[in-house]
Write a protein that holds these residues in place. Structure first.
Motif, PDB file in Angstrom:
ATOM      1  N   TYR A 177     -48.742  26.955 -24.484  1.00 20.59           N
ATOM      2  CA  TYR A 177     -47.636  26.283 -23.736  1.00 20.59           C
ATOM      3  C   TYR A 177     -45.643  25.744 -24.581  1.00 20.59           C
ATOM      4  N   VAL A 178     -45.145  25.134 -24.067  1.00 18.96           N
ATOM      5  CA  VAL A 178     -43.811  24.754 -24.772  1.00 18.96           C
ATOM      6  C   VAL A 178     -43.500  23.053 -24.027  1.00 18.96           C
ATOM      7  N   ASP A 179     -43.237  22.111 -24.113  1.00 22.01           N
ATOM      8  CA  ASP A 179     -43.039  21.036 -23.574  1.00 22.01           C
ATOM      9  C   ASP A 179     -41.504  19.586 -24.807  1.00 22.01           C
ATOM     10  N   ASN A 180     -41.830  19.225 -24.100  1.00 21.70           N
ATOM     11  CA  ASN A 180     -41.058  17.752 -24.782  1.00 21.70           C
ATOM     12  C   ASN A 180     -42.206  16.707 -25.302  1.00 21.70           C
ATOM     13  N   ASP A 181     -41.837  16.193 -26.417  1.00 16.37           N
ATOM     14  CA  ASP A 181     -43.354  14.918 -26.467  1.00 16.37           C
ATOM     15  C   ASP A 181     -42.558  14.059 -25.830  1.00 16.37           C
ATOM     16  N   ASN A 182     -42.719  14.404 -24.898  1.00 12.14           N
ATOM     17  CA  ASN A 182     -42.746  12.733 -23.156  1.00 12.14           C
ATOM     18  C   ASN A 182     -42.705  11.435 -23.276  1.00 12.14           C
ATOM     19  N   VAL A 183     -44.174  11.332 -24.580  1.00 12.37           N
ATOM     20  CA  VAL A 183     -44.784  10.325 -24.728  1.00 12.37           C
ATOM     21  C   VAL A 183     -43.492   9.051 -25.482  1.00 12.37           C
ATOM     22  N   ALA A 184     -42.802   9.992 -26.664  1.00 15.51           N
ATOM     23  CA  ALA A 184     -42.077   9.985 -27.759  1.00 15.51           C
ATOM     24  C   ALA A 184     -40.550   9.104 -27.207  1.00 15.51           C
ATOM     25  N   ILE A 185     -40.572  10.248 -26.214  1.00 13.43           N
ATOM     26  CA  ILE A 185     -39.004  10.135 -25.696  1.00 13.43           C
ATOM     27  C   ILE A 185     -38.935   8.795 -24.895  1.00 13.43           C
ATOM     28  N   ALA A 186     -40.045   9.017 -23.979  1.00 14.46           N
ATOM     29  CA  ALA A 186     -39.596   7.635 -22.998  1.00 14.46           C
ATOM     30  C   ALA A 186     -39.844   6.300 -23.458  1.00 14.46           C
ATOM     31  N   LYS A 187     -40.814   6.178 -25.247  1.00 19.50           N
ATOM     32  CA  LYS A 187     -40.706   5.437 -25.920  1.00 19.50           C
ATOM     33  C   LYS A 187     -39.518   4.513 -26.434  1.00 19.50           C
ATOM     34  N   GLU A 188     -38.641   5.430 -26.234  1.00 18.67           N
ATOM     35  CA  GLU A 188     -37.513   5.714 -27.412  1.00 18.67           C
ATOM     36  C   GLU A 188     -36.246   5.241 -26.116  1.00 18.67           C
ATOM     37  N   VAL A 189     -36.601   6.002 -25.025  1.00 15.73           N
ATOM     38  CA  VAL A 189     -35.386   5.506 -23.789  1.00 15.73           C
ATOM     39  C   VAL A 189     -36.040   3.837 -23.514  1.00 15.73           C
ATOM     40  N   VAL A 190     -37.461   3.394 -23.689  1.00 12.41           N
ATOM     41  CA  VAL A 190     -37.321   2.387 -22.943  1.00 12.41           C
ATOM     42  C   VAL A 190     -37.015   1.017 -23.985  1.00 12.41           C
ATOM     43  N   GLY A 191     -37.386   1.537 -25.446  1.00 12.60           N
ATOM     44  CA  GLY A 191     -36.899   1.345 -26.637  1.00 12.60           C
ATOM     45  C   GLY A 191     -35.511   0.864 -26.973  1.00 12.60           C
ATOM     46  N   HIS A 192     -34.687   1.033 -26.643  1.00 15.19           N
ATOM     47  CA  HIS A 192     -32.835   1.336 -25.988  1.00 15.19           C
ATOM     48  C   HIS A 192     -32.991  -0.068 -25.036  1.00 15.19           C
ATOM     49  N   LEU A 193     -33.823  -0.035 -24.734  1.00 17.05           N
ATOM     50  CA  LEU A 193     -33.252  -1.032 -23.020  1.00 17.05           C
ATOM     51  C   LEU A 193     -33.831  -2.110 -23.866  1.00 17.05           C
ATOM     52  N   VAL A 194     -34.418  -2.550 -24.350  1.00 15.70           N
ATOM     53  CA  VAL A 194     -35.655  -3.216 -25.238  1.00 15.70           C
ATOM     54  C   VAL A 194     -33.930  -4.008 -26.094  1.00 15.70           C
ATOM     55  N   SER A 195     -33.519  -2.921 -27.318  1.00 17.39           N
ATOM     56  CA  SER A 195     -32.305  -3.146 -28.544  1.00 17.39           C
ATOM     57  C   SER A 195     -30.926  -4.009 -27.717  1.00 17.39           C
ATOM     58  N   LEU A 196     -31.028  -3.706 -26.642  1.00 16.92           N
ATOM     59  CA  LEU A 196     -29.488  -4.129 -25.055  1.00 16.92           C
ATOM     60  C   LEU A 196     -29.893  -5.661 -24.673  1.00 16.92           C
ATOM     61  N   GLY A 197     -31.795  -6.274 -25.046  1.00 21.18           N
ATOM     62  CA  GLY A 197     -31.532  -7.573 -24.601  1.00 21.18           C
ATOM     63  C   GLY A 197     -32.649  -7.246 -22.975  1.00 21.18           C
ATOM     64  N   HIS A 198     -32.542  -6.057 -22.245  1.00 22.91           N
ATOM     65  CA  HIS A 198     -33.350  -6.035 -21.048  1.00 22.91           C
ATOM     66  C   HIS A 198     -34.548  -6.307 -21.491  1.00 22.91           C
ATOM     67  N   ARG A 199     -35.570  -7.253 -20.506  1.00 22.75           N
ATOM     68  CA  ARG A 199     -37.210  -7.514 -20.909  1.00 22.75           C
ATOM     69  C   ARG A 199     -38.149  -7.106 -19.406  1.00 22.75           C
ATOM     70  N   ASP A 200     -37.307  -7.234 -18.689  1.00 22.87           N
ATOM     71  CA  ASP A 200     -38.135  -6.602 -17.058  1.00 22.87           C
ATOM     72  C   ASP A 200     -36.849  -5.171 -16.820  1.00 22.87           C
TER      73      ASP A 200
END
Length: 339
Positions: free
Chosen positions: A162-185
């Motif tokens: 199979y071929v895939d992205n690391d969807n767990v890691a990239i979703a963590k990065e996306v949420v981490g980016h939003l957190v870095s912008l001050g979002h918590r909700d």
């Protein structure tokens, strides 16, 4: 009178057997001889009868491509034409054609896959999805059919190419980016819960919240099952909570487009009132107002590698299963802003 291999051999001053090997792209034939034979074929207007050759070799020289929905629905999603483009490049290089599944329901898809494999219409299968308790994947695995999957298999990933992205890691990065912008909700508007890509991205979302010390709020998660037929109301309910989310992560760009439309109906502006991020980086996403922040998942590469994997299995029954992780990249645009 039809042009034959013997005619080509005579003009190229080689044996008919050599011409056959050139047509098959045999590695032991020198590039110089291949060029000479192919020039003779072109001059004479000779076209090999691949169907006859395939019958002798007991090969169809075709790869079955199975989508999660019917082709009518699938081609409404820009993901599928792009992943097929990647598959086509690899298939063309190996002189393989594509056989697209045209069924509409889960049962019809299963029956069509059985028919195309048992009837020798294809030499292997590419599944463009991975879901829990999938009859098609179980059938292919149990019957030794060469196949590959775009997505992490729900079972026995060590036994399946199979071929895939690391969807767990990239979703963590996306949420981490939003957190870095001050979002918590932060809300997660996902796909169908029985698809592995959805569960992996939800897992990454939850892990990122946990690492940021943010409590998981079940009401912030909206699955496809919750939205089915009531999408606009589901988003209204989300935004009418006591503490509405200030940021939304969506399953893909198409879902993001829908959410933005529903938010506009509620007079909620992006990104002034709520930030939003998608997945897949469709062409349209950079042209929205504001342009959509999204994750480029390298769709073309997913398709090309999936084709390479199934061709490995077709050409060598003993080829071990391989897993390929294709990079994904967060692209920051105007749909997100700092609180």
């Amino acid at each position: 009178m039809a042009i034959t291999i013997k005619d080509v051999a005579k003009l190229a001053e080689v044996s008919p057997a050599t011409v056959s090997r050139v047509i098959a792209d045999h590695p032991k034939i020198t590039p110089k001889t291949k060029r000479k034979v192919r020039k003779a074929m072109e001059e004479l207007g000779y076209y090999p009868n691949f169907q006859a050759r395939n019958l002798v070799a007991q090969k169809s020289k075709a790869i079955g491509v199975v989508m999660e929905n019917s082709t009518t629905l699938a081609f409404q999603n820009p993901f599928f034409p792009e992943v097929l483009r990647g598959i086509s490049v690899s298939a063309h290089h190996s002189q393989y054609g594509l056989y697209l599944s045209t069924s509409a329901t889960e049962q019809e898809i299963y029956e069509e896959v059985v028919a195309m494999t048992q009837g020798k219409r294809v030499d292997g299968i590419i599944l463009l999805y991975s879901k829990i308790d999938d009859k098609v994947m179980d059938y292919l695995l149990a019957n030794g059919v060469p196949f590959s999957v775009v997505g992490r298999p729900y079972t026995r990933p060590d036994a399946i190419s199979y071929v895939d992205n690391d969807n767990v890691a990239i979703a963590k990065e996306v949420v981490g980016h939003l957190v870095s912008l001050g979002h918590r909700d932060i809300s997660f508007v996902g796909g169908a819960s029985d698809f592995i890509v959805s569960s992996d991205r939800l897992s990454g979302y939850r892990q990122a919240l946990d690492e940021a010390g943010i409590a998981f709020t079940p009401d912030y998660v909206v699955t496809q099952e919750k939205m089915e037929g009531h999408e606009q109301q589901a988003i209204r309910n989300l935004m009418e909570q006591k503490n509405p989310p200030t940021a939304i992560v969506t399953h893909d760009d198409l879902v993001a487009y829908e959410v933005i439309s529903y938010l506009e109906d509620l007079n909620i502006a992006v990104p002034t009132d709520v930030s939003i991020v998608g997945f897949n980086n469709h062409t349209l996403s950079s042209h929205l107002k504001p342009p959509l922040s999204t994750v480029d998942i390298s769709i073309f590469d997913l398709g090309m590698e999936a084709a390479n994997l199934v061709l490995e299995k077709i050409n060598d029954d003993n080829a071990p299963p391989r897993n390929i992780i294709v990079p994904a990249t967060l692209i920051e645009r105007g749909s997100c802003q700092s609180l």
